[in-house]
Design a protein around this motif. Structure first.
Motif, short mmCIF file in Angstrom:
data_model
loop_
_atom_site.label_atom_id
_atom_site.label_comp_id
_atom_site.label_asym_id
_atom_site.label_seq_id
_atom_site.Cartn_x
_atom_site.Cartn_y
_atom_site.Cartn_z
N PRO A 152 45.10 -23.10 56.58
CA PRO A 152 45.17 -23.83 58.04
C PRO A 152 44.69 -25.54 57.83
O PRO A 152 45.07 -26.22 58.72
N GLY A 153 44.00 -25.70 56.80
CA GLY A 153 43.54 -27.19 56.77
C GLY A 153 44.79 -27.92 55.99
O GLY A 153 44.38 -29.25 55.86
N ASP A 154 45.73 -27.51 55.72
CA ASP A 154 46.80 -28.40 54.99
C ASP A 154 48.01 -28.85 56.10
O ASP A 154 48.05 -28.27 57.29
N ALA A 155 48.38 -29.70 55.66
CA ALA A 155 49.52 -30.46 56.43
C ALA A 155 50.94 -30.82 55.76
O ALA A 155 50.70 -31.28 54.60
N PHE A 156 52.10 -30.11 55.96
CA PHE A 156 53.28 -30.25 55.13
C PHE A 156 54.23 -31.53 55.88
O PHE A 156 54.25 -31.26 57.12
N MET A 157 54.49 -32.35 55.04
CA MET A 157 55.45 -33.41 55.60
C MET A 157 56.88 -32.91 55.30
O MET A 157 57.23 -32.95 53.82
N GLN A 158 57.84 -32.91 56.07
CA GLN A 158 59.06 -32.55 55.59
C GLN A 158 59.79 -33.97 55.42
O GLN A 158 60.29 -34.54 56.43
#
Length: 135
Positions: A59-65
């Motif tokens: 949950p602490g991650d962020a994926f940039m598309q």
């Protein structure tokens, strides 16, 4: 009231099985001759499960598309965050190579994962280094 139960069984869509095709990826590979490769649901699930566990995404991650939706890596970039509760950051198609937009998204959204081609990655790293030095 569950209306699905009222719908005739012979009219319902059959359940998707792991061996069913999820999509077809077209590639020319090393031959230069276009061909379609069928990707099954189980292949996607295995890849998503592996990447989530191997990299420890959560949950602490962020994926940039960044890659186009037409590029096969977009499948994992979009679906992996859904499997682990991470944030998904979509970069508009017209901004995929805009360094200012990417730097802003990385900083503002606390991006922990993105995929780009190596040559562009080097340019972005150099730009981020200069950006961070100025802070």
């Amino acid at each position: 009231h569950n209306r699905l139960r009222e719908y005739p069984l012979d009219k319902r869509v059959p359940a998707v099985q792991s061996h069913h095709a999820a999509y077809v990826m077209y590639t020319s590979g090393s031959t230069g001759v276009p061909k379609g490769v069928v990707v099954e649901h189980r292949s996607i699930i295995n890849t998503l499960d592996w990447s989530k566990n191997y990299y420890g995404f959560g949950p602490g991650d962020a994926f940039m598309q960044i890659p186009s939706f037409f590029f096969d890596s977009s499948v994992t970039s979009i679906l992996t965050p859904l499997t682990c509760g991470a944030k998904w950051v979509q970069v508009p198609e017209e901004d995929r190579f805009n360094l200012e937009v990417l730097k802003h998204n990385i900083k503002y959204n606390h991006v922990t994962y993105f995929l780009i081609v190596p040559a562009f990655y080097i340019v972005l790293l150099d730009e981020m280094h200069r950006y961070l030095e100025g802070m």
